[in-house]
Design a protein around this motif. Structure first.
Motif, mmCIF file in Angstrom:
data_model
loop_
_atom_site.group_PDB
_atom_site.id
_atom_site.type_symbol
_atom_site.label_atom_id
_atom_site.label_comp_id
_atom_site.label_asym_id
_atom_site.label_seq_id
_atom_site.Cartn_x
_atom_site.Cartn_y
_atom_site.Cartn_z
ATOM 1 N N GLY A 1 -4.712 4.142 -4.959
ATOM 2 C CA GLY A 1 -3.773 3.266 -4.263
ATOM 3 C C GLY A 1 -3.605 1.935 -4.956
ATOM 4 O O GLY A 1 -2.494 1.405 -5.046
ATOM 5 N N GLN A 2 -4.690 1.372 -5.444
ATOM 6 C CA GLN A 2 -4.614 0.092 -6.151
ATOM 7 C C GLN A 2 -3.783 0.221 -7.423
ATOM 8 O O GLN A 2 -2.923 -0.618 -7.717
ATOM 9 C CB GLN A 2 -6.024 -0.401 -6.482
ATOM 10 N N ARG B 1 -12.706 8.444 -0.071
ATOM 11 C CA ARG B 1 -12.209 7.116 0.308
ATOM 12 C C ARG B 1 -12.220 6.168 -0.894
ATOM 13 O O ARG B 1 -11.305 5.357 -1.063
ATOM 14 C CB ARG B 1 -13.032 6.549 1.464
ATOM 15 N N LEU B 2 -13.249 6.280 -1.716
ATOM 16 C CA LEU B 2 -13.321 5.459 -2.919
ATOM 17 C C LEU B 2 -12.177 5.801 -3.871
ATOM 18 O O LEU B 2 -11.468 4.908 -4.364
ATOM 19 C CB LEU B 2 -14.669 5.662 -3.602
ATOM 20 N N GLN C 1 0.852 -1.191 0.000
ATOM 21 C CA GLN C 1 0.000 0.000 0.000
ATOM 22 C C GLN C 1 0.889 1.242 0.000
ATOM 23 O O GLN C 1 2.113 1.148 -0.044
ATOM 24 C CB GLN C 1 -0.931 -0.023 1.208
ATOM 25 N N ASP D 1 -2.226 -0.997 6.421
ATOM 26 C CA ASP D 1 -3.406 -1.259 7.236
ATOM 27 C C ASP D 1 -3.350 -0.558 8.581
ATOM 28 O O ASP D 1 -4.322 -0.591 9.349
ATOM 29 C CB ASP D 1 -3.551 -2.766 7.463
ATOM 30 N N ARG E 1 -9.383 7.327 -3.196
ATOM 31 C CA ARG E 1 -8.109 6.960 -2.581
ATOM 32 C C ARG E 1 -7.807 5.488 -2.819
ATOM 33 O O ARG E 1 -6.667 5.111 -3.134
ATOM 34 C CB ARG E 1 -8.136 7.252 -1.081
ATOM 35 N N ALA E 2 -8.822 4.646 -2.678
ATOM 36 C CA ALA E 2 -8.624 3.208 -2.887
ATOM 37 C C ALA E 2 -8.286 2.900 -4.347
ATOM 38 O O ALA E 2 -7.428 2.053 -4.629
ATOM 39 C CB ALA E 2 -9.873 2.449 -2.455
ATOM 40 N N ASN F 1 -10.569 7.985 8.972
ATOM 41 C CA ASN F 1 -10.782 8.712 7.711
ATOM 42 C C ASN F 1 -10.397 10.182 7.820
ATOM 43 O O ASN F 1 -10.896 11.027 7.069
ATOM 44 C CB ASN F 1 -12.251 8.610 7.283
ATOM 45 N N PHE G 1 -14.225 -3.466 -6.538
ATOM 46 C CA PHE G 1 -14.658 -2.153 -6.048
ATOM 47 C C PHE G 1 -16.178 -2.070 -5.966
ATOM 48 O O PHE G 1 -16.725 -1.420 -5.060
ATOM 49 C CB PHE G 1 -14.087 -1.052 -6.946
ATOM 50 N N ASP H 1 -16.968 -3.869 -2.729
ATOM 51 C CA ASP H 1 -16.524 -3.194 -1.506
ATOM 52 C C ASP H 1 -17.197 -1.841 -1.293
ATOM 53 O O ASP H 1 -17.362 -1.407 -0.145
ATOM 54 C CB ASP H 1 -15.004 -3.014 -1.537
ATOM 55 N N PHE H 2 -17.567 -1.158 -2.381
ATOM 56 C CA PHE H 2 -18.080 0.210 -2.246
ATOM 57 C C PHE H 2 -19.527 0.363 -2.717
ATOM 58 O O PHE H 2 -20.089 1.453 -2.627
ATOM 59 C CB PHE H 2 -17.177 1.181 -3.015
#
Length: 461
Positions: free
Chosen positions: A380-381, A373-374, A312, A323, A376-377, A339, A393, A396-397
Protein backbone atom coordinates in the motif's frame (compact mmCIF):
# COMPACT_ATOMS: atom_id res chain seq x y z
CA UNK A 1 4.83 17.91 -2.33
CA UNK A 2 3.13 17.53 -5.75
CA UNK A 3 3.28 14.17 -7.46
CA UNK A 4 6.35 13.92 -9.73
CA UNK A 5 6.03 13.55 -13.46
CA UNK A 6 5.75 10.01 -14.77
CA UNK A 7 8.28 9.24 -17.47
CA UNK A 8 7.85 6.70 -20.25
CA UNK A 9 10.70 4.22 -20.65
CA UNK A 10 9.91 1.90 -23.55
CA UNK A 11 12.86 -0.42 -22.98
CA UNK A 12 11.88 -1.04 -19.36
CA UNK A 13 8.21 -1.49 -20.27
CA UNK A 14 9.20 -4.11 -22.83
CA UNK A 15 11.24 -5.87 -20.16
CA UNK A 16 8.90 -5.71 -17.17
CA UNK A 17 5.34 -5.38 -18.52
CA UNK A 18 3.84 -8.66 -17.33
CA UNK A 19 0.57 -9.76 -15.76
CA UNK A 20 -0.04 -9.16 -12.10
CA UNK A 21 -2.53 -8.09 -9.40
CA UNK A 22 -3.96 -4.59 -9.19
CA UNK A 23 -3.65 -4.73 -5.39
CA UNK A 24 -7.00 -3.30 -4.40
CA UNK A 25 -6.44 -5.82 -1.61
CA UNK A 26 -3.64 -7.94 -0.26
CA UNK A 27 -3.98 -10.87 -0.23
CA UNK A 28 -6.05 -10.70 -3.40
CA UNK A 29 -9.58 -12.10 -3.77
CA UNK A 30 -8.58 -15.46 -5.38
CA UNK A 31 -7.12 -16.43 -2.00
CA UNK A 32 -10.35 -16.04 -0.05
CA UNK A 33 -11.52 -19.42 1.27
CA UNK A 34 -15.00 -20.93 1.51
CA UNK A 35 -16.36 -22.04 4.85
CA UNK A 36 -14.87 -19.10 6.70
CA UNK A 37 -15.59 -19.53 10.44
CA UNK A 38 -18.37 -17.40 11.90
CA UNK A 39 -16.29 -17.04 15.06
CA UNK A 40 -13.60 -15.22 13.04
CA UNK A 41 -16.23 -12.82 11.69
CA UNK A 42 -17.64 -12.10 15.13
CA UNK A 43 -14.18 -11.53 16.60
CA UNK A 44 -13.27 -9.14 13.77
CA UNK A 45 -16.50 -7.18 14.29
CA UNK A 46 -15.76 -6.91 18.02
CA UNK A 47 -12.26 -5.56 17.31
CA UNK A 48 -13.71 -3.20 14.71
CA UNK A 49 -16.23 -1.78 17.18
CA UNK A 50 -13.55 -1.43 19.85
CA UNK A 51 -11.42 0.59 17.44
CA UNK A 52 -14.24 3.06 16.74
CA UNK A 53 -12.85 3.56 13.24
CA UNK A 54 -15.26 5.33 10.88
CA UNK A 55 -17.11 3.27 8.29
CA UNK A 56 -17.18 3.06 4.51
CA UNK A 57 -20.28 1.49 2.97
CA UNK A 58 -20.41 -0.09 -0.49
CA UNK A 59 -23.59 -1.25 -2.25
CA UNK A 60 -23.38 -3.50 -5.29
CA UNK A 61 -26.32 -2.91 -7.64
CA UNK A 62 -25.79 -5.66 -10.24
CA UNK A 63 -28.46 -4.77 -12.81
CA UNK A 64 -27.87 -3.40 -16.31
CA UNK A 65 -30.53 -3.04 -18.96
CA UNK A 66 -27.98 -3.54 -21.75
CA UNK A 67 -24.75 -5.51 -21.88
CA UNK A 68 -21.35 -3.88 -22.44
CA UNK A 69 -19.30 -6.56 -24.12
CA UNK A 70 -15.99 -5.67 -22.44
CA UNK A 71 -17.40 -5.87 -18.90
CA UNK A 72 -15.94 -8.28 -16.36
CA UNK A 73 -18.13 -7.20 -13.45
CA UNK A 74 -20.63 -9.43 -11.66
CA UNK A 75 -23.83 -8.22 -13.32
CA UNK A 76 -27.37 -9.20 -14.26
CA UNK A 77 -28.48 -7.96 -17.68
CA UNK A 78 -32.24 -7.50 -17.79
CA UNK A 79 -34.85 -5.10 -19.09
CA UNK A 80 -37.21 -6.18 -16.31
CA UNK A 81 -37.18 -3.29 -13.85
CA UNK A 82 -39.30 -5.40 -11.50
CA UNK A 83 -36.22 -7.33 -10.46
CA UNK A 84 -34.92 -4.35 -8.50
CA UNK A 85 -37.61 -4.33 -5.79
CA UNK A 86 -36.89 -7.79 -4.32
CA UNK A 87 -33.18 -6.99 -4.44
CA UNK A 88 -33.72 -3.89 -2.32
CA UNK A 89 -35.58 -6.13 0.14
CA UNK A 90 -32.48 -8.34 0.33
CA UNK A 91 -30.27 -5.31 0.89
CA UNK A 92 -32.66 -4.26 3.64
CA UNK A 93 -32.17 -7.62 5.36
CA UNK A 94 -28.41 -7.33 5.09
CA UNK A 95 -28.45 -3.76 6.41
CA UNK A 96 -30.50 -4.88 9.41
CA UNK A 97 -28.09 -7.77 10.04
CA UNK A 98 -24.96 -5.60 10.01
CA UNK A 99 -26.64 -2.84 12.01
CA UNK A 100 -27.17 -5.33 14.86
CA UNK A 101 -23.46 -6.14 14.77
CA UNK A 102 -21.88 -2.70 14.43
CA UNK A 103 -21.87 0.29 16.75
CA UNK A 104 -24.41 2.76 15.41
CA UNK A 105 -22.34 5.71 16.65
CA UNK A 106 -19.57 5.10 14.11
CA UNK A 107 -19.85 7.72 11.34
CA UNK A 108 -20.07 6.75 7.66
CA UNK A 109 -17.29 8.81 6.09
CA UNK A 110 -17.52 7.16 2.68
CA UNK A 111 -20.38 5.60 0.73
CA UNK A 112 -20.40 4.21 -2.79
CA UNK A 113 -22.94 2.59 -5.09
CA UNK A 114 -21.40 0.52 -7.85
CA UNK A 115 -22.48 -2.15 -10.25
CA UNK A 116 -23.82 -2.96 -12.70
CA UNK A 117 -25.62 0.30 -13.23
CA UNK A 118 -26.93 1.72 -9.93
CA UNK A 119 -29.29 4.09 -11.74
CA UNK A 120 -31.15 1.01 -12.97
CA UNK A 121 -33.10 1.68 -9.77
CA UNK A 122 -36.04 4.06 -10.02
CA UNK A 123 -36.03 7.35 -8.14
CA UNK A 124 -38.35 5.99 -5.41
CA UNK A 125 -36.15 2.90 -5.04
CA UNK A 126 -33.01 5.00 -4.73
CA UNK A 127 -34.68 7.14 -2.09
CA UNK A 128 -35.77 4.01 -0.23
CA UNK A 129 -32.31 2.46 -0.22
CA UNK A 130 -30.66 5.64 1.05
CA UNK A 131 -33.37 6.12 3.67
CA UNK A 132 -32.88 2.56 4.94
CA UNK A 133 -29.13 3.09 5.05
CA UNK A 134 -29.62 6.20 7.17
CA UNK A 135 -31.95 4.35 9.52
CA UNK A 136 -29.36 1.68 10.26
CA UNK A 137 -26.09 3.62 10.04
CA UNK A 138 -24.90 7.13 10.90
CA UNK A 139 -24.77 8.95 7.59
CA UNK A 140 -23.29 12.43 7.72
CA UNK A 141 -25.93 15.10 7.34
CA UNK A 142 -23.56 17.98 6.59
CA UNK A 143 -22.37 16.83 3.15
CA UNK A 144 -18.82 16.35 4.47
CA UNK A 145 -18.56 12.66 3.57
CA UNK A 146 -17.45 11.25 0.23
CA UNK A 147 -20.69 9.76 -1.13
CA UNK A 148 -20.28 8.61 -4.72
CA UNK A 149 -22.18 6.71 -7.39
CA UNK A 150 -21.26 5.17 -10.74
CA UNK A 151 -23.46 6.09 -13.72
CA UNK A 152 -23.74 5.14 -17.37
CA UNK A 153 -24.03 8.56 -19.04
CA UNK A 154 -25.81 7.15 -22.08
CA UNK A 155 -28.56 5.50 -20.04
CA UNK A 156 -29.46 8.19 -17.51
CA UNK A 157 -31.77 11.18 -17.75
CA UNK A 158 -30.23 14.45 -16.54
CA UNK A 159 -33.10 14.92 -14.07
CA UNK A 160 -31.84 11.84 -12.19
CA UNK A 161 -28.89 13.93 -11.03
CA UNK A 162 -31.25 16.05 -8.95
CA UNK A 163 -32.52 12.92 -7.21
CA UNK A 164 -28.99 11.68 -6.54
CA UNK A 165 -27.94 15.00 -5.05
CA UNK A 166 -31.13 15.20 -3.00
CA UNK A 167 -30.47 11.84 -1.32
CA UNK A 168 -26.89 12.73 -0.44
CA UNK A 169 -24.49 11.89 -3.26
CA UNK A 170 -21.82 14.52 -3.86
CA UNK A 171 -19.44 12.65 -6.18
CA UNK A 172 -20.22 11.26 -9.61
CA UNK A 173 -18.28 8.67 -11.61
CA UNK A 174 -19.13 8.32 -15.32
CA UNK A 175 -18.09 5.33 -17.40
CA UNK A 176 -17.38 7.09 -20.69
CA UNK A 177 -14.91 4.47 -22.07
CA UNK A 178 -14.68 5.89 -25.63
CA UNK A 179 -16.50 8.43 -27.81
CA UNK A 180 -15.68 6.87 -31.19
CA UNK A 181 -18.92 5.54 -32.79
CA UNK A 182 -17.24 2.48 -34.32
CA UNK A 183 -15.69 1.49 -31.00
CA UNK A 184 -19.00 2.02 -29.23
CA UNK A 185 -20.81 -0.26 -31.66
CA UNK A 186 -18.15 -2.94 -31.22
CA UNK A 187 -18.61 -2.99 -27.43
CA UNK A 188 -22.33 -2.15 -27.33
CA UNK A 189 -21.94 0.89 -25.11
CA UNK A 190 -23.19 4.24 -26.32
CA UNK A 191 -22.83 7.74 -24.91
CA UNK A 192 -22.27 10.85 -26.98
CA UNK A 193 -20.10 13.85 -26.15
CA UNK A 194 -23.29 15.92 -25.99
CA UNK A 195 -24.89 13.59 -23.45
CA UNK A 196 -21.84 13.58 -21.21
CA UNK A 197 -21.42 17.34 -21.52
CA UNK A 198 -25.04 17.93 -20.52
CA UNK A 199 -24.62 15.68 -17.48
CA UNK A 200 -21.42 17.47 -16.45
CA UNK A 201 -23.08 20.85 -16.63
CA UNK A 202 -26.13 19.65 -14.75
CA UNK A 203 -24.03 17.91 -12.08
CA UNK A 204 -22.10 21.10 -11.40
CA UNK A 205 -25.31 23.10 -11.15
CA UNK A 206 -26.69 20.53 -8.69
CA UNK A 207 -23.62 20.95 -6.49
CA UNK A 208 -21.70 17.72 -7.05
CA UNK A 209 -18.21 18.54 -5.84
CA UNK A 210 -16.30 15.96 -7.89
CA UNK A 211 -16.76 14.50 -11.38
CA UNK A 212 -14.76 11.45 -12.39
CA UNK A 213 -14.61 9.74 -15.78
CA UNK A 214 -13.41 6.29 -16.82
CA UNK A 215 -11.79 5.53 -20.17
CA UNK A 216 -10.64 2.16 -21.50
CA UNK A 217 -7.79 1.60 -23.95
CA UNK A 218 -7.36 -1.57 -25.97
CA UNK A 219 -10.98 -1.87 -27.14
CA UNK A 220 -11.81 -3.17 -30.63
CA UNK A 221 -11.17 -0.68 -33.48
CA UNK A 222 -9.32 1.73 -31.22
CA UNK A 223 -6.07 3.17 -32.51
CA UNK A 224 -3.79 5.95 -31.29
CA UNK A 225 -5.62 8.58 -33.34
CA UNK A 226 -9.15 7.65 -32.21
CA UNK A 227 -8.03 7.40 -28.58
CA UNK A 228 -6.30 10.79 -28.78
CA UNK A 229 -9.52 12.32 -30.15
CA UNK A 230 -11.58 10.87 -27.28
CA UNK A 231 -9.02 12.13 -24.79
CA UNK A 232 -9.21 15.69 -26.12
CA UNK A 233 -13.00 15.62 -25.81
CA UNK A 234 -12.73 14.38 -22.24
CA UNK A 235 -10.14 17.00 -21.26
CA UNK A 236 -12.46 19.70 -22.61
CA UNK A 237 -15.15 18.47 -20.18
CA UNK A 238 -12.76 19.12 -17.26
CA UNK A 239 -13.38 16.13 -14.98
CA UNK A 240 -11.74 16.35 -11.56
CA UNK A 241 -10.48 12.80 -11.79
CA UNK A 242 -9.87 10.45 -14.67
CA UNK A 243 -9.12 6.73 -14.84
CA UNK A 244 -7.54 5.07 -17.87
CA UNK A 245 -8.04 1.32 -17.71
CA UNK A 246 -6.38 -1.38 -19.76
CA UNK A 247 -8.88 -3.70 -21.47
CA UNK A 248 -7.92 -7.30 -20.70
CA UNK A 249 -9.49 -9.68 -23.21
CA UNK A 250 -10.31 -12.81 -21.19
CA UNK A 251 -13.34 -14.45 -22.85
CA UNK A 252 -12.58 -17.71 -21.01
CA UNK A 253 -13.40 -15.88 -17.77
CA UNK A 254 -16.05 -13.36 -18.89
CA UNK A 255 -18.80 -14.58 -21.20
CA UNK A 256 -19.79 -11.12 -22.40
CA UNK A 257 -16.34 -10.69 -23.95
CA UNK A 258 -17.10 -13.54 -26.36
CA UNK A 259 -19.14 -10.99 -28.33
CA UNK A 260 -15.95 -9.07 -29.11
CA UNK A 261 -14.09 -9.77 -32.35
CA UNK A 262 -10.56 -10.52 -31.15
CA UNK A 263 -9.29 -9.70 -34.64
CA UNK A 264 -10.42 -6.09 -34.18
CA UNK A 265 -8.41 -5.56 -31.01
CA UNK A 266 -5.48 -3.16 -31.38
CA UNK A 267 -2.00 -4.70 -31.42
CA UNK A 268 0.15 -4.35 -28.28
CA UNK A 269 2.26 -1.59 -29.84
CA UNK A 270 -0.85 0.51 -30.49
CA UNK A 271 -2.09 -0.04 -26.92
CA UNK A 272 1.21 1.19 -25.55
CA UNK A 273 1.13 4.19 -27.88
CA UNK A 274 -2.35 5.07 -26.60
CA UNK A 275 -1.42 5.00 -22.94
CA UNK A 276 1.91 6.76 -23.58
CA UNK A 277 0.15 9.65 -25.32
CA UNK A 278 -2.58 9.77 -22.68
CA UNK A 279 -0.12 10.04 -19.78
CA UNK A 280 1.88 12.77 -21.47
CA UNK A 281 -1.22 14.67 -22.60
CA UNK A 282 -2.99 14.53 -19.25
CA UNK A 283 0.10 15.71 -17.40
CA UNK A 284 0.47 18.54 -19.91
CA UNK A 285 -3.19 19.43 -19.27
CA UNK A 286 -2.46 19.86 -15.57
CA UNK A 287 -3.49 16.47 -14.18
CA UNK A 288 -1.30 14.68 -11.67
CA UNK A 289 -0.62 11.02 -12.34
CA UNK A 290 -1.73 9.66 -8.98
CA UNK A 291 -0.57 6.16 -9.78
CA UNK A 292 -1.24 3.25 -12.08
CA UNK A 293 -4.25 4.35 -14.16
CA UNK A 294 -5.54 7.28 -12.05
CA UNK A 295 -5.20 11.01 -12.64
CA UNK A 296 -6.49 13.98 -10.66
CA UNK A 297 -6.37 17.75 -10.74
CA UNK A 298 -3.93 19.21 -8.17
CA UNK A 299 -6.74 20.62 -6.03
CA UNK A 300 -8.73 17.37 -5.94
CA UNK A 301 -8.94 15.68 -2.55
CA UNK A 302 -7.18 12.58 -3.86
CA UNK A 303 -4.17 14.57 -5.05
CA UNK A 304 -4.11 16.50 -1.78
CA UNK A 305 -4.26 13.27 0.24
CA UNK A 306 -1.33 11.88 -1.72
CA UNK A 307 0.66 15.06 -1.14
CA UNK A 308 0.01 14.74 2.61
CA UNK A 309 0.98 11.05 2.58
CA UNK A 310 -2.57 10.05 3.55
CA UNK A 311 -3.86 8.39 0.37
CA UNK A 312 -4.56 4.67 0.70
CA UNK A 313 -5.92 1.85 -1.44
CA UNK A 314 -8.88 -0.45 -0.95
CA UNK A 315 -11.43 -2.43 -2.96
CA UNK A 316 -12.71 0.79 -4.58
CA UNK A 317 -9.17 1.73 -5.70
CA UNK A 318 -7.28 4.80 -4.49
CA UNK A 319 -9.07 6.49 -1.62
CA UNK A 320 -8.80 9.28 0.92
CA UNK A 321 -10.57 7.07 3.49
CA UNK A 322 -8.38 4.02 3.87
CA UNK A 323 -8.70 4.32 7.65
CA UNK A 324 -12.33 3.17 7.49
CA UNK A 325 -13.61 -0.35 7.95
CA UNK A 326 -15.47 -1.27 4.78
CA UNK A 327 -18.91 -2.89 4.94
CA UNK A 328 -20.11 -4.10 1.56
CA UNK A 329 -23.69 -5.04 0.75
CA UNK A 330 -25.21 -7.06 -2.06
CA UNK A 331 -24.22 -9.68 -4.56
CA UNK A 332 -20.46 -10.53 -4.61
CA UNK A 333 -19.62 -7.49 -2.46
CA UNK A 334 -16.38 -7.62 -0.44
CA UNK A 335 -16.05 -6.23 3.10
CA UNK A 336 -12.83 -5.44 4.97
CA UNK A 337 -13.51 -5.59 8.72
CA UNK A 338 -10.47 -5.15 10.94
CA UNK A 339 -8.10 -7.91 9.69
CA UNK A 340 -10.78 -9.96 7.91
CA UNK A 341 -12.00 -9.93 4.31
CA UNK A 342 -15.50 -11.26 3.56
CA UNK A 343 -17.13 -11.83 0.18
CA UNK A 344 -20.84 -12.32 -0.37
CA UNK A 345 -22.33 -14.98 -2.62
CA UNK A 346 -22.04 -14.21 -6.33
CA UNK A 347 -25.23 -16.09 -7.25
CA UNK A 348 -28.54 -14.34 -6.54
CA UNK A 349 -30.36 -17.49 -5.39
CA UNK A 350 -27.62 -18.41 -2.93
CA UNK A 351 -27.33 -14.83 -1.73
CA UNK A 352 -31.07 -14.71 -1.01
CA UNK A 353 -31.08 -18.15 0.62
CA UNK A 354 -28.19 -17.27 2.89
CA UNK A 355 -30.01 -14.21 4.20
CA UNK A 356 -33.20 -16.22 4.71
CA UNK A 357 -31.61 -19.25 6.38
CA UNK A 358 -28.73 -18.14 8.57
CA UNK A 359 -28.58 -14.38 8.05
CA UNK A 360 -24.96 -14.40 6.85
CA UNK A 361 -24.54 -13.51 3.15
CA UNK A 362 -20.78 -14.04 3.04
CA UNK A 363 -19.55 -17.29 1.50
CA UNK A 364 -15.80 -16.67 1.48
CA UNK A 365 -13.32 -15.01 3.76
CA UNK A 366 -9.76 -14.56 4.85
CA UNK A 367 -8.20 -13.61 8.16
CA UNK A 368 -4.97 -11.74 7.57
CA UNK A 369 -1.93 -13.07 9.39
CA UNK A 370 0.70 -10.76 10.87
CA UNK A 371 2.77 -11.34 7.73
CA UNK A 372 -0.22 -10.49 5.52
CA UNK A 373 -0.79 -7.21 7.37
CA UNK A 374 2.88 -6.27 7.08
CA UNK A 375 3.03 -7.03 3.36
CA UNK A 376 -0.28 -5.24 2.78
CA UNK A 377 1.17 -2.14 4.41
CA UNK A 378 4.36 -2.33 2.33
CA UNK A 379 2.45 -2.75 -0.94
CA UNK A 380 0.00 0.00 0.00
CA UNK A 381 2.79 2.43 0.81
CA UNK A 382 4.58 1.80 -2.48
CA UNK A 383 1.52 1.79 -4.72
CA UNK A 384 0.18 5.02 -3.20
CA UNK A 385 3.32 7.03 -2.45
CA UNK A 386 6.21 5.45 -4.40
CA UNK A 387 8.49 5.68 -1.39
CA UNK A 388 9.04 3.49 1.63
CA UNK A 389 11.03 4.25 4.79
CA UNK A 390 12.51 1.19 6.48
CA UNK A 391 12.62 2.83 9.91
CA UNK A 392 8.87 3.53 9.90
CA UNK A 393 8.07 -0.13 9.26
CA UNK A 394 10.62 -1.30 11.81
CA UNK A 395 9.00 0.96 14.39
CA UNK A 396 5.41 0.00 13.52
CA UNK A 397 5.91 -3.75 13.00
CA UNK A 398 8.93 -4.58 15.16
CA UNK A 399 11.03 -6.07 12.36
CA UNK A 400 14.42 -5.65 10.78
CA UNK A 401 13.13 -4.66 7.35
CA UNK A 402 16.15 -5.60 5.27
CA UNK A 403 16.48 -8.96 6.98
CA UNK A 404 12.74 -9.77 6.86
CA UNK A 405 12.47 -8.86 3.19
CA UNK A 406 15.92 -9.97 2.06
CA UNK A 407 14.52 -12.11 -0.78
CA UNK A 408 12.18 -9.36 -2.02
CA UNK A 409 14.92 -6.74 -1.95
CA UNK A 410 17.28 -9.04 -3.81
CA UNK A 411 14.65 -9.50 -6.52
CA UNK A 412 14.39 -5.72 -6.89
CA UNK A 413 18.10 -5.15 -7.48
CA UNK A 414 17.85 -5.73 -11.25
CA UNK A 415 15.06 -3.13 -11.38
CA UNK A 416 17.27 -0.78 -9.39
CA UNK A 417 20.13 -1.29 -11.84
CA UNK A 418 17.67 -0.46 -14.63
CA UNK A 419 16.81 2.82 -12.93
CA UNK A 420 13.22 1.97 -11.98
CA UNK A 421 13.82 2.49 -8.28
CA UNK A 422 16.52 3.34 -5.77
CA UNK A 423 17.48 1.04 -2.91
CA UNK A 424 19.53 2.69 -0.19
CA UNK A 425 20.20 2.19 3.51
CA UNK A 426 17.04 4.05 4.47
CA UNK A 427 14.39 2.77 2.10
CA UNK A 428 12.96 2.39 -1.40
CA UNK A 429 12.17 5.23 -3.80
CA UNK A 430 10.44 4.56 -7.10
CA UNK A 431 11.76 6.70 -9.96
CA UNK A 432 9.66 8.67 -12.43
CA UNK A 433 10.46 5.93 -14.97
CA UNK A 434 9.39 3.18 -12.56
CA UNK A 435 5.97 4.54 -11.59
CA UNK A 436 4.24 2.88 -14.53
CA UNK A 437 5.61 -0.46 -13.39
CA UNK A 438 4.63 -0.08 -9.74
CA UNK A 439 2.54 -3.28 -9.88
CA UNK A 440 5.66 -5.20 -10.91
CA UNK A 441 7.61 -3.64 -8.03
CA UNK A 442 4.88 -4.53 -5.52
CA UNK A 443 4.84 -8.13 -6.75
CA UNK A 444 8.28 -8.60 -5.16
CA UNK A 445 6.57 -8.39 -1.74
CA UNK A 446 3.65 -10.71 -2.62
CA UNK A 447 4.06 -14.03 -0.81
CA UNK A 448 1.13 -15.61 -2.67
CA UNK A 449 2.31 -15.32 -6.25
CA UNK A 450 3.01 -18.75 -7.74
CA UNK A 451 4.09 -19.87 -11.17
CA UNK A 452 0.50 -20.04 -12.42
CA UNK A 453 -0.77 -16.96 -10.60
CA UNK A 454 -0.20 -14.28 -13.29
CA UNK A 455 -2.66 -16.05 -15.61
CA UNK A 456 -5.48 -14.74 -13.39
CA UNK A 457 -4.51 -11.11 -13.90
CA UNK A 458 -4.27 -8.48 -16.60
CA UNK A 459 -1.00 -7.10 -17.90
CA UNK A 460 0.42 -4.02 -16.22
CA UNK A 461 -0.01 -1.85 -19.35
Amino acid sequence: MPSPTTLWNQAMIDRYDLAGPRYTSYPTAPHFAEGFPASEVQAAIARSNASQRPLSLYFHIPFCDTICFYCGCNKIVTANKGRAEPYIDLLHRELALRARQFDRARPVRQLHWGGGTPTFLSAPQMRTLMRLTGEYFSLLGDDSGDYSIEVHPGRMAPDTLGVLREIGFNRLSMGVQDFDPRVQRAVNRFNSVEQVSELCQRARREGFRSLSMDLIYGLPHQNPDTMAATLEQVIALEPDRLSLFNYAHMPHLFKSQRHIDAGALPPPADKLAMVHHAIDRLQAAGYQHIGMDHFARPGDSLALAQARGEMQRNFQGYTTHGDCDLLAFGLSAISAIDNVYLQNHKDMVRYAQSLAVDGEPACKGLALSADDRLRRAVIGQLICHFHLDYAAFERDFGIDFKRYFATALASLRPLARDGLLRLDSGGITVSAGGRLLIRRICMAFDAYLGSQEPARYSRIL
